[in-house]
Enzyme design. Structure first.
Site, PDB file in Angstrom:
ATOM      1  N   ARG A 113       9.580  23.180 -49.828  1.00 27.21           N
ATOM      2  CA  ARG A 113       8.800  22.095 -50.444  1.00 27.21           C
ATOM      3  C   ARG A 113       9.194  22.022 -51.902  1.00 27.21           C
ATOM      4  O   ARG A 113       9.160  23.033 -52.605  1.00 27.21           O
ATOM      5  CB  ARG A 113       7.301  22.350 -50.352  1.00 27.21           C
ATOM      6  N   HIS A 140       8.271  13.332 -46.267  1.00 24.26           N
ATOM      7  CA  HIS A 140       7.346  14.392 -45.820  1.00 24.26           C
ATOM      8  C   HIS A 140       7.299  14.349 -44.286  1.00 24.26           C
ATOM      9  O   HIS A 140       6.277  13.990 -43.684  1.00 24.26           O
ATOM     10  CB  HIS A 140       5.972  14.145 -46.436  1.00 24.26           C
ATOM     11  N   GLN A 143       4.537  15.911 -41.892  1.00 20.07           N
ATOM     12  CA  GLN A 143       3.253  15.208 -41.957  1.00 20.07           C
ATOM     13  C   GLN A 143       3.218  14.062 -40.939  1.00 20.07           C
ATOM     14  O   GLN A 143       2.199  13.827 -40.274  1.00 20.07           O
ATOM     15  CB  GLN A 143       3.034  14.663 -43.376  1.00 20.07           C
ATOM     16  N   ASP A 236      -2.731   7.429 -49.492  1.00 18.55           N
ATOM     17  CA  ASP A 236      -2.318   8.704 -50.105  1.00 18.55           C
ATOM     18  C   ASP A 236      -2.757   8.644 -51.566  1.00 18.55           C
ATOM     19  O   ASP A 236      -3.130   7.578 -52.070  1.00 18.55           O
ATOM     20  CB  ASP A 236      -0.774   8.821 -49.976  1.00 18.55           C
ATOM     21  N   CYS A 277      -3.110  11.845 -45.618  1.00 18.70           N
ATOM     22  CA  CYS A 277      -2.429  13.141 -45.457  1.00 18.70           C
ATOM     23  C   CYS A 277      -3.200  14.280 -46.127  1.00 18.70           C
ATOM     24  O   CYS A 277      -3.018  15.436 -45.764  1.00 18.70           O
ATOM     25  CB  CYS A 277      -1.006  13.059 -46.025  1.00 18.70           C
ATOM     26  N   ARG A 322      -1.290  19.358 -38.314  1.00 18.04           N
ATOM     27  CA  ARG A 322      -0.151  19.855 -39.093  1.00 18.04           C
ATOM     28  C   ARG A 322       0.355  21.169 -38.486  1.00 18.04           C
ATOM     29  O   ARG A 322       1.550  21.412 -38.380  1.00 18.04           O
ATOM     30  CB  ARG A 322      -0.541  20.120 -40.567  1.00 18.04           C
TER      31      ARG A 322
HETATM   32  N1  NVA Z   1       2.393  11.902 -52.153  1.00 13.04           N
HETATM   33  C1  NVA Z   1       1.714  13.189 -52.189  1.00 13.04           C
HETATM   34  C2  NVA Z   1       1.631  13.771 -50.821  1.00 13.04           C
HETATM   35  C3  NVA Z   1       0.860  15.064 -50.726  1.00 13.04           C
HETATM   36  C4  NVA Z   1       0.800  15.627 -49.348  1.00 13.04           C
HETATM   37  C5  NVA Z   1       2.451  14.113 -53.138  1.00 13.04           C
HETATM   38  O1  NVA Z   1       3.684  14.160 -53.088  1.00 13.04           O
HETATM   39  O2  NVA Z   1       1.798  14.763 -53.949  1.00 13.04           O
HETATM   40  N1   CP Z   2      -0.759  16.987 -46.581  1.00 11.27           N
HETATM   41  C1   CP Z   2      -0.173  18.036 -47.197  1.00 11.27           C
HETATM   42  O1   CP Z   2       1.070  18.194 -47.212  1.00 11.27           O
HETATM   43  O2   CP Z   2      -1.052  18.872 -47.790  1.00 11.27           O
HETATM   44  P1   CP Z   2      -0.702  20.123 -48.723  1.00 11.27           P
HETATM   45  O3   CP Z   2      -0.152  19.548 -50.018  1.00 11.27           O
HETATM   46  O4   CP Z   2      -2.006  20.832 -48.915  1.00 11.27           O
HETATM   47  O5   CP Z   2       0.331  20.963 -48.048  1.00 11.27           O
END
Ligand code: NVA
Ligand code: CP
Length: 336
Positions: A113, A140, A143, A236, A277, A322
């Site tokens: 990540r 992502h 997800q 989101d 998400c 998830r």
């Molecule tokens: N768009 C958000 C998704 C989090 C799961 C981010 O990248 O922070």
């Molecule tokens: N939805 C998601 O990816 O959550 P986290 O940032 O908590 O992993």
């Protein structure tokens, strides 16, 4: 293995973005996740990857993704190592290519990540073991598997579902949901001001895919038009991890008309659901929610608390899924 879903073709693959997979392959991963979910709920052990290990690299923070990988690894009989955003050498003292070759010697799979998509692609190029994208700026994909398993559980199908994404559609969630909908034959609408629509090149790619699958892609700036007949309304956060706090004002000014509220849900299909998400800013009970909410005089951001807490909200089913979907990804790609 006493599993009905045949996943032998996935052995050794990476899971970097949905664009790399066919609709049949995506369906297989969702079916495998559903099967693993039933096993877990029935208390049937499934330690199919005993003796293997997975490395979990997180250059950005996480609750769901990290826990999903750790629990799934443990259920599959694997060991896992969490590398947090500050405590490893990655990127600062050691290149991605070197990190990939080191971890590839010790682990049987690597989750990443972090920031640009090309980092996870580079990791996969050098690791020699399957690499899984746990979120990048652009995509992502794990997800989306969870979201689609949840939609399938709820509506019994994916094809033909009217799916509306409200808010910043240029980032990882908007991009990945558009790709996923195009692949799986949903009717996708991004609803936002024009400058928040996904990248034109990605739209063109998805339009080509949609011709094959029967999906439709729409880009609409009027929330009432977009949500008419919607089966799923998805949103989101307006400011993603890694972005500067300075963009909050611009995002609130542009996206407040796209907040998911009761009026929008009432405008959708009678059986419409709300999805997110997570994490979500639906009240002032978080550090950032409180700070931003008080500064701009708001009690919620991308979704109102009323919608988030309503029976139409299936966000915690999504969150649970998830784990089952990530388990399907690791099992299928890390099995020999
Ligand atoms: N768009 C958000 C998704 C989090 C799961 C981010 O990248 O922070
Ligand atoms: N939805 C998601 O990816 O959550 P986290 O940032 O908590 O992993």
């Amino acid at each position: 293995m006493n599993l009905k879903t045949n996943f032998s073709a996935f052995s050794g693959k990476n899971f970097l973005k949905l664009l790399d997979f066919t609709p049949v392959e995506i369906s297989t991963l969702i079916d495998l996740a559903a099967e693993l979910k039933t096993m877990k709920k029935s208390g049937i052990p499934h330690k199919y990857l005993e003796g293997k290990n997975v490395a979990l690299i997180f250059e950005k923070t996480s609750t769901r993704t990290r826990c999903a990988f750790e629990v799934a690894a443990s259920d599959l009989g694997m060991g896992s190592t969490y590398l947090d955003p500050v405590a490893s050498q990655i990127g600062k003292k050691e290149s991605i290519a070197d990190t990939a070759r080191v971890l590839g010697r010790m682990y049987d799979g690597i989750e990443y990540r972090g920031f640009e998509q090309n980092i996870v692609e580079e990791l996969a190029k050098y690791a020699g073991v399957p690499v899984f994208n746990g979120l990048t700026n652009e995509f992502h994909p794990t997800q989306i598997l969870a979201d689609f398993l949840t939609i399938k559980e709820h509506f019994g199908k994916l094809k033909g579902i009217n799916f509306v994404y409200m808010g910043d559609a240029r980032y990882n969630m908007g991009n990945s949901l558009m790709v996923g909908c195009a692949k799986m034959g949903l009717n996708f609408t991004a609803c936002a001001p024009k400058e928040y629509f996904p990248d034109e090149k990605l739209i063109a790619q998805c339009e080509e895919i949609a011709k094959e699958t029967g999906a439709t892609l729409n880009f609409e700036s009027d929330p009432m038009k977009a949500t008419e007949n919607a089966d799923v309304i998805y949103t989101d956060v307006w400011v993603s991890m890694g972005e500067s706090d300075e963009v909050w004002k611009e995002r609130i000014d542009s996206l407040l008309p796209y907040q998911v509220n009761r009026k929008l849900m009432d405008n959708a299909s009678e059986n419409a659901v709300f999805m997110h998400c997570l994490p979500a800013f639906h009240d002032l009970n978080t550090g950032i929610g409180k700070e931003v909410g008080e500064k701009f005089g708001l009690d919620a951001l991308e979704v109102t608390d009323e919608v988030f807490e309503s029976p139409q909200s299936i966000v915690f089913d999504e969150a649970e899924n998830r784990m089952h979907t990530i388990k399907a990804v690791m099992l299928s790609m890390m099995s020999e």
